[in-house]
Design an enzyme around this catalytic site. Sequence first.
Site, PDB file in Angstrom:
ATOM      1  CG  ASP A 119      66.149 -74.682 -11.871  1.00  0.00           C
ATOM      2  OD1 ASP A 119      67.233 -74.939 -11.518  1.00  0.00           O
ATOM      3  OD2 ASP A 119      65.908 -73.766 -12.905  1.00  0.00           O
ATOM      4  CG  ASP A 207      62.411 -73.141  -8.326  1.00  0.00           C
ATOM      5  OD1 ASP A 207      61.161 -73.537  -8.387  1.00  0.00           O
ATOM      6  OD2 ASP A 207      63.135 -72.489  -9.257  1.00  0.00           O
ATOM      7  CG  HIS A 256      67.585 -71.215  -8.553  1.00  0.00           C
ATOM      8  ND1 HIS A 256      67.391 -71.330  -9.947  1.00  0.00           N
ATOM      9  CD2 HIS A 256      66.518 -71.545  -8.048  1.00  0.00           C
ATOM     10  CE1 HIS A 256      66.337 -71.848 -10.488  1.00  0.00           C
ATOM     11  NE2 HIS A 256      65.484 -71.881  -9.087  1.00  0.00           N
ATOM     12  CG  ASP A 258      72.540 -73.609  -8.535  1.00  0.00           C
ATOM     13  OD1 ASP A 258      71.815 -72.350  -8.643  1.00  0.00           O
ATOM     14  OD2 ASP A 258      72.061 -74.511  -9.242  1.00  0.00           O
ATOM     15  CB  CYS A 362      71.593 -74.972 -13.435  1.00  0.00           C
ATOM     16  SG  CYS A 362      71.944 -73.264 -12.712  1.00  0.00           S
TER      17      CYS A 362
HETATM   18  O1  DAV Z   1      73.266 -65.438 -10.220  1.00  0.00           O
HETATM   19  O2  DAV Z   1      71.347 -65.350 -11.726  1.00  0.00           O
HETATM   20  C1  DAV Z   1      71.308 -68.235 -11.133  1.00  0.00           C
HETATM   21  C2  DAV Z   1      71.328 -69.423 -10.624  1.00  0.00           C
HETATM   22  C3  DAV Z   1      70.497 -70.561 -11.547  1.00  0.00           C
HETATM   23  N1  DAV Z   1      70.041 -71.871 -11.126  1.00  0.00           N
HETATM   24  C4  DAV Z   1      71.954 -65.857 -10.748  1.00  0.00           C
HETATM   25  C5  DAV Z   1      71.437 -67.051 -10.170  1.00  0.00           C
END
Ligand code: DAV
Length: 382
Positions: A119, A207, A256, A258, A362
């Site tokens: 992040d 981020d 995010h 990912d 992550c």
């Molecule tokens: O689907 O809650 C999580 C991403 C964490 N880097 C989600 C996204």
Amino acid sequence: MTAQSMDHESPMTGIRVESWNEWDPLRHVILGRATGCHIPPGEPAVDAKVPEDSEMRGQHGMRSRESIDRGNELLDRFAGQLRARGIQVDRPTPIDFSQPVTTPDFHTGSQFGCMPPRDVLLTVGKEILEAAMSYRCRWFEYLCYRPLLTRYWREDPEFRHEAAPKPRLTDADYREDYFADAIDIATRLEWTSRKYFVTTEHEPLFDAADVLRFGRDLVVQHGFTTNLSGVEWLRRHFPDHRIHPVNFPGDPYPIHIDATFTPLRPGVILNNPKRRLPDDQREFFARNHWEIIDAAPPAHNAPPPLCYSSTWLSMNVLVLDPKTVCVEKSEVYQAEQIDRLGMEVVEVDLRDAYAFGGGLHCSTADVLREGGCEDYFPHAAG
Ligand code: DAV
């Protein structure tokens, strides 16, 4: 073993920072720690992400000793698996996250943690860039990585250590509508579908985990944690790259990229079937012979306790090379799909560490992958 290759394996010499994409052979990585992780007090950007029915609403403070020990046990084991494959693994130095964050512009009662380096740190080529994050509780998180980044800077004469301008994070950065106590999912989906996110355009915010690296091209999710000014800041900062902002309607809490869009190797991307890339944005990938396929469903109906992320951490995989992918051990459907795509699956037990900030992608940040900066989108013009 030759003297030269021994030199390369020594932890104190031969450090090189370089990584241009998400799939070339991984040689050196940073892996987070669960130590001291806190559930932060309420603040606009955090509240917008915590689901309405989450048990985290209204509670804050250090996470339980038991859960932290368990998280660290799994992260340490993951480090061991990577090292056994010859990948160098560095770990951050946690600071005391119980300390408040006070600047001339804001105050919040505690910090967060240093489990998801992805992040905070964006590696593009020979540069690692500290992101301009929108969470007040994460304002000082970069300090956990400074011992490593300082060492890389001393040892690799070509490493560029950069930091985006620290945002001021006054209330002007957040939309007041998102301050409401209860916002139903239908309203959230309607807001996110018209790109009415919690962050305003008052100053650049991003981020690092909203950015995917495809050689010359960077794909950036515009959502809660990255605003259009942040995308524009990245465009000016990386003038030799092409920057592609993307959106994924269908996600009520878009932070995010990912757990939504996962390139596995040149030409193949998994896309979360509940958050499909819109057709007009899909065309660019098709024109360049990239196949976008629906990711397999998660194996779980709900995230683990006290977790911010959705069940779609199933697709938050770490690619070790174009034939080898680390997948969370319980995510059997995702593992099967990747196996069917002809790639070797490495199982990693990490679900009990999800609550500290995410999955396998992550919890890591690239230091070195083999290979250079390629053009994977030669047919860029529309
Ligand atoms: O689907 O809650 C999580 C991403 C964490 N880097 C989600 C996204």
